[in-house]
Design an enzyme around this catalytic site. Structure first.
Site, mmCIF file in Angstrom:
data_model
loop_
_atom_site.group_PDB
_atom_site.id
_atom_site.type_symbol
_atom_site.label_atom_id
_atom_site.label_comp_id
_atom_site.label_asym_id
_atom_site.label_seq_id
_atom_site.Cartn_x
_atom_site.Cartn_y
_atom_site.Cartn_z
ATOM 1 N N GLY A 147 -31.221 0.871 -59.084
ATOM 2 C CA GLY A 147 -31.613 1.896 -58.104
ATOM 3 C C GLY A 147 -30.384 2.441 -57.379
ATOM 4 N N ASP A 176 -22.796 4.450 -67.903
ATOM 5 C CA ASP A 176 -21.592 5.299 -67.943
ATOM 6 C C ASP A 176 -20.711 4.896 -69.127
ATOM 7 O OD1 ASP A 176 -22.425 6.449 -65.409
ATOM 8 O OD2 ASP A 176 -21.905 4.498 -64.585
ATOM 9 N N HIS A 204 -20.664 4.056 -59.529
ATOM 10 C CA HIS A 204 -21.563 4.877 -60.364
ATOM 11 C C HIS A 204 -21.777 6.199 -59.610
ATOM 12 C CE1 HIS A 204 -24.693 6.073 -63.079
ATOM 13 N NE2 HIS A 204 -25.612 6.061 -62.126
#
Ligand code: NAD
Ligand code: LMR
Length: 343
Positions: A147, A176, A204
């Site tokens: 999340g 990623d 991120h």
């Protein structure tokens, strides 16, 4: 199946003398990522074909009816490894004695937002869930935070769970990494399976750095195969902004690829990486000058259930600039949530 106001259980599936079942908790289990993730966990893709699992699924009250439907479908899939399925809106029930936790439940961004804009909505979720983990999870629990903003949400959960060693709280940058591998595979025509040791530094977020310097593409060095202009230009930008591109194209944030990356992350942690380097974000112990406690993506290897940061790679000026940029952004995010860190 028995049902009451906030708990649903499907139990009683036969135990057949295999290994003891592990308890795997998934939050946001009725959401888009949950719908892709649960089937991969249940099929054995994550913990192996000999490892039974008991699923402990968390939703918020408005999600409980959808969760009941998801649980019916899981039951209808008759997975040989599933030993029980519990659905609840109480984190103290979902995390009880959990060996593994996937923290997915939270709001996704829309196309006009950055991931960090979600911290006000999602950050508080990880205070309560961190406390519940502290109270009831196995002391050896392995946690992946998906999340968003996932690095800072992992920081919040970790800060609220002092009983659990910080190294057991990780955040997901594997998506990623997989995106970076996908870009190199597409450009070179080499299958993804032959691209190794390509990993992500940092957050991120758009500042992340997919580091090509140690990556091998079918036995050749990525920095010899691809020109610097592409590696530091289109390649980096495409990977860093892929989440937004998917939201624009799909009208919803990545879900199947995110679930797949979460499986890759946890499978590697559970089963080992066989010497390969992978990306995981975890609380810094000062590696590469990253301030202690910041949840930062590092090059990692996994062995015997432990994550080991590869802490001796040379850093050039471009990598240092990107590492510094990510430290700055994560410090800002940490300041923004200081009241959630329980100190
Ligand atoms: P979704 O809206 O489809 O599902 C989220 C689910 O979480 C919903 O069912 C909702 O009811 C539930 N939920 C909300 N608050 C909760 C709480 N406190 N406890 C338990 N459940 C709760 O969203 P999604 O597409 O599944 O995405 C979930 C999150 O994952 C988002 O924050 C998204 O940005 C993030 N994400 C991260 C990555 C990554 O690479 N780290 C990739 C994709 C998505
Ligand atoms: C992604 O990278 O796809 C997710 O983090 C979703 C998003 O908001 O970009």
């Amino acid at each position: 199946m028995s049902t009451d106001s906030n708990e649903i259980a499907i139990v009683g599936m036969a135990n057949d003398g295999m290994k003891k079942s592990i308890r795997v908790a998934v939050t946001g289990a009725a959401g888009n990522i949950g719908y892709a993730l649960l089937w991969r966990i249940a099929s054995g893709d994550c913990f192996g074909m000999n490892q039974p699992v008991t699923l402990q699924l968390l939703e918020i009250p408005p999600g409980m009816q959808r969760l009941e439907g998801v649980m019916m479908e899981l039951n209808d899939s008759a997975f040989p490894l599933v030993r029980g399925i519990l659905g609840t809106d109480d984190p103290n029930v979902a995390f009880k004695e959990a060996d593994v936790i996937f923290l997915v439940g939270s709001r996704p961004r829309t196309k006009d937002m950055d991931r960090s804009d979600l911290v006000a909505a999602n950050g508080p979720i990880f205070v309560g869930q961190g406390k519940a983990i502290d109270a009831v999870a196995s002391s050896k629990v392995k946690i992946i935070t998906v999340g968003n903003p996932c690095n800072t949400n992992a920081l919040i959960a970790c800060a609220n769970a002092p009983r659990i060693p910080p190294r057991q709280f990780t955040a997901m940058t594997r998506l990623d990494q997989n995106r970076a591998v996908g870009q190199m595979a597409e450009r070179s025509g080499v299958p993804a399976s032959k691209i190794n040791d390509l990993f992500i530094w940092g957050n991120h977020a758009n500042t992340m750095y997919p580091d090509p310097r140690f990556a091998m593409v079918d036995g050749k060095s990525a920095t010899e195969l691809f020109d610097r202009e592409w590696l530091q230009g289109d390649f980096l930008d495409t990977v860093a902004t892929r989440g937004k591109a998917i939201i624009v194209a799909r009208g919803a944030s990545s879900a199947a690829s995110a679930a797949s990356a979460a499986i890759d992350h946890m499978r590697d942690w559970w089963q080992g990486t066989d010497g390969r380097i992978v990306s995981m974000a975890l609380p810094s112990e000062g590696w590469y000058g990253v301030p202690e406690g910041l949840v930062f993506s590092f090059p990692c290897r996994c062995e015997n259930g432990d994550v080991i940061v590869v802490d001796n790679l040379p850093i050039d000026s471009f990598a240092q600039m990107k590492i510094d940029e990510n430290i700055a952004v994560l410090l800002e995010e940490r300041d923004a949530v200081s009241e959630l860190l329980g100190k």
